[in-house]
Motif scaffolding. Structure first.
Motif, PDB file in Angstrom:
ATOM      1  N   VAL A  17      -4.196  14.935   7.182  1.00 13.42           N
ATOM      2  CA  VAL A  17      -5.270  15.064   6.284  1.00 13.42           C
ATOM      3  C   VAL A  17      -5.141  16.648   6.096  1.00 13.42           C
ATOM      4  O   VAL A  17      -5.614  17.031   4.807  1.00 13.42           O
ATOM      5  CB  VAL A  17      -6.576  14.601   7.030  1.00 13.42           C
ATOM      6  CG1 VAL A  17      -7.736  15.269   6.116  1.00 13.42           C
ATOM      7  CG2 VAL A  17      -6.692  13.246   6.971  1.00 13.42           C
ATOM      8  N   GLY A  18      -4.925  17.346   6.905  1.00  7.20           N
ATOM      9  CA  GLY A  18      -4.936  18.962   6.859  1.00  7.20           C
ATOM     10  C   GLY A  18      -3.829  19.250   5.843  1.00  7.20           C
ATOM     11  O   GLY A  18      -4.122  20.310   4.700  1.00  7.20           O
ATOM     12  N   ASN A  19      -2.834  18.424   5.671  1.00  6.96           N
ATOM     13  CA  ASN A  19      -1.628  18.807   4.698  1.00  6.96           C
ATOM     14  C   ASN A  19      -2.184  18.321   3.371  1.00  6.96           C
ATOM     15  O   ASN A  19      -1.922  18.953   2.421  1.00  6.96           O
ATOM     16  CB  ASN A  19      -0.492  17.819   5.104  1.00  6.96           C
ATOM     17  CG  ASN A  19       0.583  18.284   4.303  1.00  6.96           C
ATOM     18  OD1 ASN A  19       1.240  19.335   4.274  1.00  6.96           O
ATOM     19  ND2 ASN A  19       1.115  17.476   3.548  1.00  6.96           N
ATOM     20  N   ALA A  20      -2.811  17.262   3.319  1.00  9.33           N
ATOM     21  CA  ALA A  20      -3.486  16.736   1.856  1.00  9.33           C
ATOM     22  C   ALA A  20      -4.433  17.851   1.572  1.00  9.33           C
ATOM     23  O   ALA A  20      -4.231  18.237   0.375  1.00  9.33           O
ATOM     24  CB  ALA A  20      -4.155  15.544   2.157  1.00  9.33           C
ATOM     25  N   LEU A  21      -5.161  18.539   2.130  1.00  9.30           N
ATOM     26  CA  LEU A  21      -6.200  19.395   1.810  1.00  9.30           C
ATOM     27  C   LEU A  21      -5.228  20.870   1.344  1.00  9.30           C
ATOM     28  O   LEU A  21      -5.543  21.476   0.484  1.00  9.30           O
ATOM     29  CB  LEU A  21      -6.998  20.018   2.817  1.00  9.30           C
ATOM     30  CG  LEU A  21      -7.958  18.941   3.170  1.00  9.30           C
ATOM     31  CD1 LEU A  21      -8.920  19.324   4.485  1.00  9.30           C
ATOM     32  CD2 LEU A  21      -9.042  18.644   2.253  1.00  9.30           C
ATOM     33  N   TYR A  22      -4.251  21.044   2.037  1.00  6.17           N
ATOM     34  CA  TYR A  22      -3.338  22.086   1.697  1.00  6.17           C
ATOM     35  C   TYR A  22      -2.768  21.870   0.315  1.00  6.17           C
ATOM     36  O   TYR A  22      -2.633  22.668  -0.426  1.00  6.17           O
ATOM     37  CB  TYR A  22      -2.229  22.346   2.603  1.00  6.17           C
ATOM     38  CG  TYR A  22      -1.107  23.238   2.303  1.00  6.17           C
ATOM     39  CD1 TYR A  22      -1.243  24.812   2.253  1.00  6.17           C
ATOM     40  CD2 TYR A  22       0.144  22.832   1.665  1.00  6.17           C
ATOM     41  CE1 TYR A  22      -0.416  25.401   1.886  1.00  6.17           C
ATOM     42  CE2 TYR A  22       0.868  23.653   1.035  1.00  6.17           C
ATOM     43  CZ  TYR A  22       0.746  25.300   1.301  1.00  6.17           C
ATOM     44  OH  TYR A  22       1.745  26.099   0.691  1.00  6.17           O
ATOM     45  N   GLU A  23      -2.348  20.831   0.105  1.00  8.79           N
ATOM     46  CA  GLU A  23      -1.486  20.220  -1.376  1.00  8.79           C
ATOM     47  C   GLU A  23      -2.475  20.396  -2.387  1.00  8.79           C
ATOM     48  O   GLU A  23      -2.297  20.745  -3.515  1.00  8.79           O
ATOM     49  CB  GLU A  23      -0.949  18.989  -0.966  1.00  8.79           C
ATOM     50  CG  GLU A  23       0.138  18.907  -0.280  1.00  8.79           C
ATOM     51  CD  GLU A  23       1.486  19.745  -0.482  1.00  8.79           C
ATOM     52  OE1 GLU A  23       1.606  19.909  -1.849  1.00  8.79           O
ATOM     53  OE2 GLU A  23       2.175  20.230   0.373  1.00  8.79           O
ATOM     54  N   ILE A  39       0.900  -1.155  -0.178  1.00  8.62           N
ATOM     55  CA  ILE A  39       0.046   0.116  -0.202  1.00  8.62           C
ATOM     56  C   ILE A  39       0.867   1.293   0.151  1.00  8.62           C
ATOM     57  O   ILE A  39       0.514   2.148  -0.620  1.00  8.62           O
ATOM     58  CB  ILE A  39      -1.082  -0.061   1.220  1.00  8.62           C
ATOM     59  CG1 ILE A  39      -1.995   0.854   0.865  1.00  8.62           C
ATOM     60  CG2 ILE A  39      -0.384   0.226   2.576  1.00  8.62           C
ATOM     61  CD1 ILE A  39      -3.251   0.814   1.882  1.00  8.62           C
ATOM     62  N   TRP A  40       2.112   1.288   0.571  1.00  8.96           N
ATOM     63  CA  TRP A  40       2.938   2.559   0.633  1.00  8.96           C
ATOM     64  C   TRP A  40       3.472   2.734  -0.720  1.00  8.96           C
ATOM     65  O   TRP A  40       3.885   3.779  -1.009  1.00  8.96           O
ATOM     66  CB  TRP A  40       3.881   2.202   1.525  1.00  8.96           C
ATOM     67  CG  TRP A  40       3.611   2.498   2.995  1.00  8.96           C
ATOM     68  CD1 TRP A  40       3.044   1.587   3.786  1.00  8.96           C
ATOM     69  CD2 TRP A  40       3.063   3.860   3.675  1.00  8.96           C
ATOM     70  NE1 TRP A  40       2.577   2.039   4.977  1.00  8.96           N
ATOM     71  CE2 TRP A  40       2.693   3.438   4.855  1.00  8.96           C
ATOM     72  CE3 TRP A  40       3.324   5.117   3.152  1.00  8.96           C
ATOM     73  CZ2 TRP A  40       2.140   4.390   5.808  1.00  8.96           C
ATOM     74  CZ3 TRP A  40       3.101   5.890   4.224  1.00  8.96           C
ATOM     75  CH2 TRP A  40       2.444   5.639   5.169  1.00  8.96           C
ATOM     76  N   ILE A  95      -2.895   6.329   1.779  1.00  4.77           N
ATOM     77  CA  ILE A  95      -3.934   6.504   0.846  1.00  4.77           C
ATOM     78  C   ILE A  95      -3.902   8.078   0.886  1.00  4.77           C
ATOM     79  O   ILE A  95      -4.254   8.683  -0.203  1.00  4.77           O
ATOM     80  CB  ILE A  95      -5.352   6.085   1.110  1.00  4.77           C
ATOM     81  CG1 ILE A  95      -5.169   4.347   0.791  1.00  4.77           C
ATOM     82  CG2 ILE A  95      -6.655   6.624   0.255  1.00  4.77           C
ATOM     83  CD1 ILE A  95      -6.372   3.820   1.245  1.00  4.77           C
ATOM     84  N   VAL A  96      -4.359   8.567   1.969  1.00  2.37           N
ATOM     85  CA  VAL A  96      -4.332  10.217   2.294  1.00  2.37           C
ATOM     86  C   VAL A  96      -2.934  10.965   1.608  1.00  2.37           C
ATOM     87  O   VAL A  96      -3.118  11.793   0.694  1.00  2.37           O
ATOM     88  CB  VAL A  96      -4.478  10.844   3.703  1.00  2.37           C
ATOM     89  CG1 VAL A  96      -4.262  12.096   3.759  1.00  2.37           C
ATOM     90  CG2 VAL A  96      -5.595  10.062   4.234  1.00  2.37           C
ATOM     91  N   ARG A  97      -1.810  10.429   1.892  1.00  5.49           N
ATOM     92  CA  ARG A  97      -0.621  10.742   1.342  1.00  5.49           C
ATOM     93  C   ARG A  97      -0.610  10.739  -0.223  1.00  5.49           C
ATOM     94  O   ARG A  97      -0.382  11.798  -1.020  1.00  5.49           O
ATOM     95  CB  ARG A  97       0.316  10.161   1.605  1.00  5.49           C
ATOM     96  CG  ARG A  97       0.890  10.614   2.787  1.00  5.49           C
ATOM     97  CD  ARG A  97       2.453   9.531   3.505  1.00  5.49           C
ATOM     98  NE  ARG A  97       2.349   9.905   4.963  1.00  5.49           N
ATOM     99  CZ  ARG A  97       3.085  10.683   5.557  1.00  5.49           C
ATOM    100  NH1 ARG A  97       3.566  11.566   4.901  1.00  5.49           N
ATOM    101  NH2 ARG A  97       3.275  10.781   6.928  1.00  5.49           N
ATOM    102  N   ALA A  98      -1.406   9.301  -1.004  1.00  5.38           N
ATOM    103  CA  ALA A  98      -1.398   9.595  -2.443  1.00  5.38           C
ATOM    104  C   ALA A  98      -2.338  10.605  -3.007  1.00  5.38           C
ATOM    105  O   ALA A  98      -2.193  10.931  -4.067  1.00  5.38           O
ATOM    106  CB  ALA A  98      -1.777   8.218  -2.602  1.00  5.38           C
ATOM    107  N   ASN A 151       4.622   6.656  -3.675  1.00  5.61           N
ATOM    108  CA  ASN A 151       5.896   6.926  -4.770  1.00  5.61           C
ATOM    109  C   ASN A 151       5.281   6.751  -6.095  1.00  5.61           C
ATOM    110  O   ASN A 151       6.129   6.911  -6.904  1.00  5.61           O
ATOM    111  CB  ASN A 151       6.835   5.708  -4.351  1.00  5.61           C
ATOM    112  CG  ASN A 151       7.284   5.928  -3.043  1.00  5.61           C
ATOM    113  OD1 ASN A 151       7.556   6.981  -2.472  1.00  5.61           O
ATOM    114  ND2 ASN A 151       7.439   4.858  -2.319  1.00  5.61           N
ATOM    115  N   MET A 152       4.074   6.734  -6.327  1.00  2.00           N
ATOM    116  CA  MET A 152       3.822   6.793  -7.643  1.00  2.00           C
ATOM    117  C   MET A 152       3.851   8.175  -8.439  1.00  2.00           C
ATOM    118  O   MET A 152       3.820   9.270  -7.655  1.00  2.00           O
ATOM    119  CB  MET A 152       2.332   6.154  -8.085  1.00  2.00           C
ATOM    120  CG  MET A 152       2.089   4.911  -7.925  1.00  2.00           C
ATOM    121  SD  MET A 152       0.399   4.384  -8.122  1.00  2.00           S
ATOM    122  CE  MET A 152      -0.029   4.508  -9.707  1.00  2.00           C
ATOM    123  N   ASP A 153       3.925   8.304  -9.555  1.00  2.00           N
ATOM    124  CA  ASP A 153       3.993   9.596 -10.418  1.00  2.00           C
ATOM    125  C   ASP A 153       2.626  10.359 -10.177  1.00  2.00           C
ATOM    126  O   ASP A 153       1.573   9.819 -10.325  1.00  2.00           O
ATOM    127  CB  ASP A 153       4.215   9.169 -11.993  1.00  2.00           C
ATOM    128  CG  ASP A 153       3.788  10.523 -12.860  1.00  2.00           C
ATOM    129  OD1 ASP A 153       3.989  11.699 -12.274  1.00  2.00           O
ATOM    130  OD2 ASP A 153       3.843  10.377 -14.020  1.00  2.00           O
TER     131      ASP A 153
END
Length: 138
Positions: free
Chosen positions: A98-104, A28-29, A62-65, A33-35
């Motif tokens: 999750v907040g960082n994902a929303l920022y990105e 899952i990790w 998943i959140v990071r992706a 690292n995918m494009d």
């Protein structure tokens, strides 16, 4: 519990492999690292599996992706994740992630929801990236 989590991960990996023929994902990790251009194409698959996990630690990759500029399809789900996540003492908690994902993602359509979140004192510790996002939206 272990078998259920293992099965969810396995189905997610199989679905991603079928969607992207030729992309090899061992765990899952590897999603992280995918494009990043590919994330936008499979965000709906990731969102489908995000809610299947009950343990926040399992949701992290998943959140990071999903943490990709323009991945607007994930915004509303991630706002709900932020609001419904459990409090953690750690410096970079799941809620902060999750907040960082929303920022990105930088979705201007959720500005009001972000303003509402940062106004709640219990979210102060984890809302730094959301405050930064609001400043950039001005």
């Amino acid at each position: 519990m272990y078998n259920e989590v293992h099965d969810i991960i396995l189905y997610l990996i199989i679905e991603i492999r079928l969607f992207f023929r030729g992309v090899f994902i061992r765990n899952i990790w590897d999603l992280v690292n995918m494009d990043s251009n590919k994330y936008l194409k499979h965000a709906d698959i990731l969102l489908k599996y995000l809610n299947k996990f009950k343990i926040q630690k399992m949701k992290e990759p998943i959140v990071r992706a999903l943490s990709v500029k323009g991945c607007y399809i994930a915004s509303a789900v991630l706002v709900d994740e932020f609001l419904n996540s459990e409090y953690e003492e750690s410096e970079t908690s799941y809620r902060w992630l999750v907040g960082n994902a929303l920022y990105e993602i930088k979705d201007k359509n959720i500005k009001k929801q972000i303003e509402d979140i940062v106004a709640v004192p219990k979210y102060k510790k984890d809302s730094g990236q959301l405050i930064k996002l609001l400043e950039e939206m001005k």
